[in-house]
Design an enzyme around this catalytic site. Structure first.
Site, PDB file in Angstrom:
ATOM      1  N   LEU A  58     -58.989  18.111 -57.442  1.00 44.31           N
ATOM      2  CA  LEU A  58     -59.441  17.156 -56.421  1.00 44.31           C
ATOM      3  C   LEU A  58     -58.320  16.225 -55.969  1.00 44.31           C
ATOM      4  O   LEU A  58     -57.490  15.786 -56.759  1.00 44.31           O
ATOM      5  CB  LEU A  58     -60.616  16.341 -56.981  1.00 44.31           C
ATOM      6  CG  LEU A  58     -61.827  17.170 -57.410  1.00 44.31           C
ATOM      7  CD1 LEU A  58     -62.939  16.261 -57.931  1.00 44.31           C
ATOM      8  CD2 LEU A  58     -62.337  18.053 -56.281  1.00 44.31           C
ATOM      9  N   HIS A  59     -58.346  15.917 -54.667  1.00 43.56           N
ATOM     10  CA  HIS A  59     -57.369  14.996 -54.071  1.00 43.56           C
ATOM     11  C   HIS A  59     -58.113  14.083 -53.100  1.00 43.56           C
ATOM     12  O   HIS A  59     -59.357  14.158 -52.982  1.00 43.56           O
ATOM     13  CB  HIS A  59     -56.241  15.782 -53.397  1.00 43.56           C
ATOM     14  CG  HIS A  59     -56.730  16.841 -52.438  1.00 43.56           C
ATOM     15  ND1 HIS A  59     -57.460  16.554 -51.310  1.00 43.56           N
ATOM     16  CD2 HIS A  59     -56.606  18.196 -52.459  1.00 43.56           C
ATOM     17  CE1 HIS A  59     -57.748  17.657 -50.661  1.00 43.56           C
ATOM     18  NE2 HIS A  59     -57.256  18.686 -51.351  1.00 43.56           N
ATOM     19  N   GLY A  86     -65.260  19.324 -45.232  1.00 36.40           N
ATOM     20  CA  GLY A  86     -64.122  18.772 -44.505  1.00 36.40           C
ATOM     21  C   GLY A  86     -63.787  19.584 -43.265  1.00 36.40           C
ATOM     22  O   GLY A  86     -63.905  20.814 -43.255  1.00 36.40           O
ATOM     23  N   GLU A  87     -63.334  18.894 -42.236  1.00 38.05           N
ATOM     24  CA  GLU A  87     -62.840  19.584 -41.041  1.00 38.05           C
ATOM     25  C   GLU A  87     -61.526  20.306 -41.336  1.00 38.05           C
ATOM     26  O   GLU A  87     -61.066  21.112 -40.533  1.00 38.05           O
ATOM     27  CB  GLU A  87     -62.651  18.581 -39.895  1.00 38.05           C
ATOM     28  CG  GLU A  87     -63.969  18.058 -39.356  1.00 38.05           C
ATOM     29  CD  GLU A  87     -63.793  17.101 -38.189  1.00 38.05           C
ATOM     30  OE1 GLU A  87     -62.662  16.612 -37.970  1.00 38.05           O
ATOM     31  OE2 GLU A  87     -64.799  16.835 -37.508  1.00 38.05           O
ATOM     32  N   LYS A  88     -60.920  20.012 -42.474  1.00 33.22           N
ATOM     33  CA  LYS A  88     -59.707  20.737 -42.886  1.00 33.22           C
ATOM     34  C   LYS A  88     -59.956  22.249 -42.808  1.00 33.22           C
ATOM     35  O   LYS A  88     -59.100  23.003 -42.357  1.00 33.22           O
ATOM     36  CB  LYS A  88     -59.334  20.316 -44.310  1.00 33.22           C
ATOM     37  CG  LYS A  88     -58.388  21.231 -45.049  1.00 33.22           C
ATOM     38  CD  LYS A  88     -56.992  21.128 -44.499  1.00 33.22           C
ATOM     39  CE  LYS A  88     -55.945  21.802 -45.337  1.00 33.22           C
ATOM     40  NZ  LYS A  88     -56.235  23.161 -45.729  1.00 33.22           N
ATOM     41  N   GLY A 128     -58.546  14.146 -50.021  1.00 30.98           N
ATOM     42  CA  GLY A 128     -59.397  14.830 -49.041  1.00 30.98           C
ATOM     43  C   GLY A 128     -60.796  15.021 -49.612  1.00 30.98           C
ATOM     44  O   GLY A 128     -61.801  14.693 -48.971  1.00 30.98           O
ATOM     45  N   HIS A 129     -60.858  15.546 -50.842  1.00 34.09           N
ATOM     46  CA  HIS A 129     -62.160  15.701 -51.510  1.00 34.09           C
ATOM     47  C   HIS A 129     -62.841  14.342 -51.699  1.00 34.09           C
ATOM     48  O   HIS A 129     -64.044  14.204 -51.484  1.00 34.09           O
ATOM     49  CB  HIS A 129     -61.979  16.338 -52.889  1.00 34.09           C
ATOM     50  CG  HIS A 129     -61.379  17.709 -52.887  1.00 34.09           C
ATOM     51  ND1 HIS A 129     -60.129  17.968 -53.404  1.00 34.09           N
ATOM     52  CD2 HIS A 129     -61.850  18.899 -52.439  1.00 34.09           C
ATOM     53  CE1 HIS A 129     -59.861  19.264 -53.287  1.00 34.09           C
ATOM     54  NE2 HIS A 129     -60.881  19.850 -52.705  1.00 34.09           N
ATOM     55  N   SER A 143     -54.131  19.423 -49.418  1.00 33.93           N
ATOM     56  CA  SER A 143     -54.725  20.685 -49.869  1.00 33.93           C
ATOM     57  C   SER A 143     -54.336  20.911 -51.323  1.00 33.93           C
ATOM     58  O   SER A 143     -53.206  20.594 -51.713  1.00 33.93           O
ATOM     59  CB  SER A 143     -54.188  21.840 -49.018  1.00 33.93           C
ATOM     60  OG  SER A 143     -54.478  23.079 -49.640  1.00 33.93           O
ATOM     61  N   SER A 144     -55.256  21.480 -52.088  1.00 34.26           N
ATOM     62  CA  SER A 144     -54.929  21.814 -53.479  1.00 34.26           C
ATOM     63  C   SER A 144     -53.758  22.785 -53.520  1.00 34.26           C
ATOM     64  O   SER A 144     -52.982  22.803 -54.469  1.00 34.26           O
ATOM     65  CB  SER A 144     -56.145  22.439 -54.175  1.00 34.26           C
ATOM     66  OG  SER A 144     -57.276  21.613 -54.005  1.00 34.26           O
TER      67      SER A 144
HETATM   68  P1  AMP Z   1     -61.849  23.173 -51.538  1.00 35.54           P
HETATM   69  O1  AMP Z   1     -61.847  22.561 -52.899  1.00 35.54           O
HETATM   70  O2  AMP Z   1     -60.494  23.491 -51.013  1.00 35.54           O
HETATM   71  O3  AMP Z   1     -62.827  24.326 -51.429  1.00 35.54           O
HETATM   72  O4  AMP Z   1     -62.411  22.052 -50.568  1.00 35.54           O
HETATM   73  C1  AMP Z   1     -63.645  21.448 -50.802  1.00 35.54           C
HETATM   74  C2  AMP Z   1     -64.016  20.625 -49.600  1.00 35.54           C
HETATM   75  O5  AMP Z   1     -63.032  19.609 -49.390  1.00 35.54           O
HETATM   76  C3  AMP Z   1     -64.085  21.457 -48.299  1.00 35.54           C
HETATM   77  O6  AMP Z   1     -65.208  21.026 -47.534  1.00 35.54           O
HETATM   78  C4  AMP Z   1     -62.783  21.110 -47.633  1.00 35.54           C
HETATM   79  O7  AMP Z   1     -62.815  21.250 -46.227  1.00 35.54           O
HETATM   80  C5  AMP Z   1     -62.613  19.648 -48.036  1.00 35.54           C
HETATM   81  N1  AMP Z   1     -61.218  19.249 -47.912  1.00 35.54           N
HETATM   82  C6  AMP Z   1     -60.127  19.842 -48.488  1.00 35.54           C
HETATM   83  N2  AMP Z   1     -58.990  19.230 -48.080  1.00 35.54           N
HETATM   84  C7  AMP Z   1     -59.363  18.237 -47.237  1.00 35.54           C
HETATM   85  C8  AMP Z   1     -58.652  17.264 -46.459  1.00 35.54           C
HETATM   86  N3  AMP Z   1     -57.315  17.184 -46.484  1.00 35.54           N
HETATM   87  N4  AMP Z   1     -59.358  16.401 -45.705  1.00 35.54           N
HETATM   88  C9  AMP Z   1     -60.717  16.476 -45.650  1.00 35.54           C
HETATM   89  N5  AMP Z   1     -61.449  17.375 -46.351  1.00 35.54           N
HETATM   90  C10 AMP Z   1     -60.786  18.248 -47.122  1.00 35.54           C
END
Ligand code: AMP
Length: 287
Positions: A40-41, A154-156, A43-44, A192-193
């Protein structure tokens, strides 16, 4: 730190998850779900904050979903650190972490899948066949397991958000999908992770993806042809050090169809490689 913010419960089975949610519902509380793959970062955490603000109880899920990784992709080495994630979520006041094992999600004999053809076949779907079926299947399961009022994405991962909106509408899943803005480093790189894979040199080059998307967006706002602007963007990105560009593409912001000249909102999306790391990003186009 508020003492109440340290009481994060962790559950691993669907029945324990449902037990927790049942208790909240009995008390008249609303529930927000934040699906993640961990590492987690900020963004999460922005999604967690949105859920804490928008609902009474926030459940974060942590599951590195094997069904959304293709052959040769990074499932085995994807960063995993549940203890650190749990600590950070407790500090932010999340209420529950659902961290199932692969066998909990896909027990022996599991056979079903959810696919979203069309919107799930283009862009990422073209370069990562099966990816959105993996995503749609796991997100459907998570939504049906927790039955939250709202789920935060996330819109990412913009196409993922569009696919999930389409899927929940099509299948009448009773949840509000909330899209949250992209959180970026100060130089524009989207958090991003997978950024952890970048070497120091690659990290220097990485913000060029966001810059090229911005340039492409402003050219299209200024009247440039969307297809030509996308092609020029891809060439510019190669010139700035990206070894391979999968696409820079201007699309309808809702359907992800190629723009038809009408005045519907547009978005520019991109995916490109720095060494062995694949980065994706996107931005809205002001019209
Ligand atoms: P992930 O762990 O990569 O599957 O991401 C989990 C959620 O976090 C997804 O809805 C992603 O779009 C969101 N997310 C990841 N990176 C960001 C970011 N930089 N900004 C906003 N949301 C993010």
């Amino acid at each position: 730190m508020d003492a109440g913010k340290t009481s994060l419960d962790i559950v691993r089975s669907v029945s324990d998850l449902r037990g927790k949610v049942r208790g909240w519902r009995a008390a008249g509380e609303t529930v927000g779900l934040v699906p993640t793959m961990g590492a987690l970062h900020d963004g999460h955490f922005s999604l967690v904050e949105a859920s804490l603000t928008g609902t009474d109880r926030t459940c974060v899920t942590l599951f590195v979903n094997p069904k959304q990784f293709g052959e040769g992709e990074d499932f085995e080495v994807y960063p995993r650190d549940e203890a650190t994630d749990a600590q950070a979520l407790a500090a932010r006041g999340a209420h529950l972490l659902f961290a199932p094992g692969v066998k909990d999600m896909y027990p022996e004999g599991f056979a079903s899948s959810v696919s979203v053809p069309g919107i799930g076949d283009v862009l990422e779907g073209e370069f990562r066949p099966g990816f959105f079926t993996g995503v749609a299947t796991v997100v459907t399961k998570l939504l049906l397991q927790a039955l939250p009022d709202k789920a935060y994405f996330g819109e990412k991962d913009y196409q993922q958000l569009c696919v999930i909106r389409r899927m929940t509408a099509d299948l009448d899943i009773p949840v509000e999908i909330v899209g949250c803005p992209i959180v970026r480093e100060s130089d524009g790189l989207a958090l991003s992770s997978r950024n952890a894979y970048l070497s120091a040199d690659e990290r220097e080059v990485a913000p060029a993806l966001h810059q090229v998307l911005q340039e492409t967006a402003s050219r299209v706002s200024g009247g440039a042809d969307p297809a030509a602007a996308g092609e020029d963007g891809a060439a510019a990105l190669r010139q700035r050090g990206f070894a391979k560009v999968d696409y820079i593409s201007v699309r309808d912001a809702e359907t992800l169809a190629v723009p038809d000249g009408s005045d519907r909102p547009l978005r520019v999306l991109g995916a490109a490689w720095l060494g062995r790391t694949r980065l994706i990003d996107n931005i809205a186009i002001d019209c």
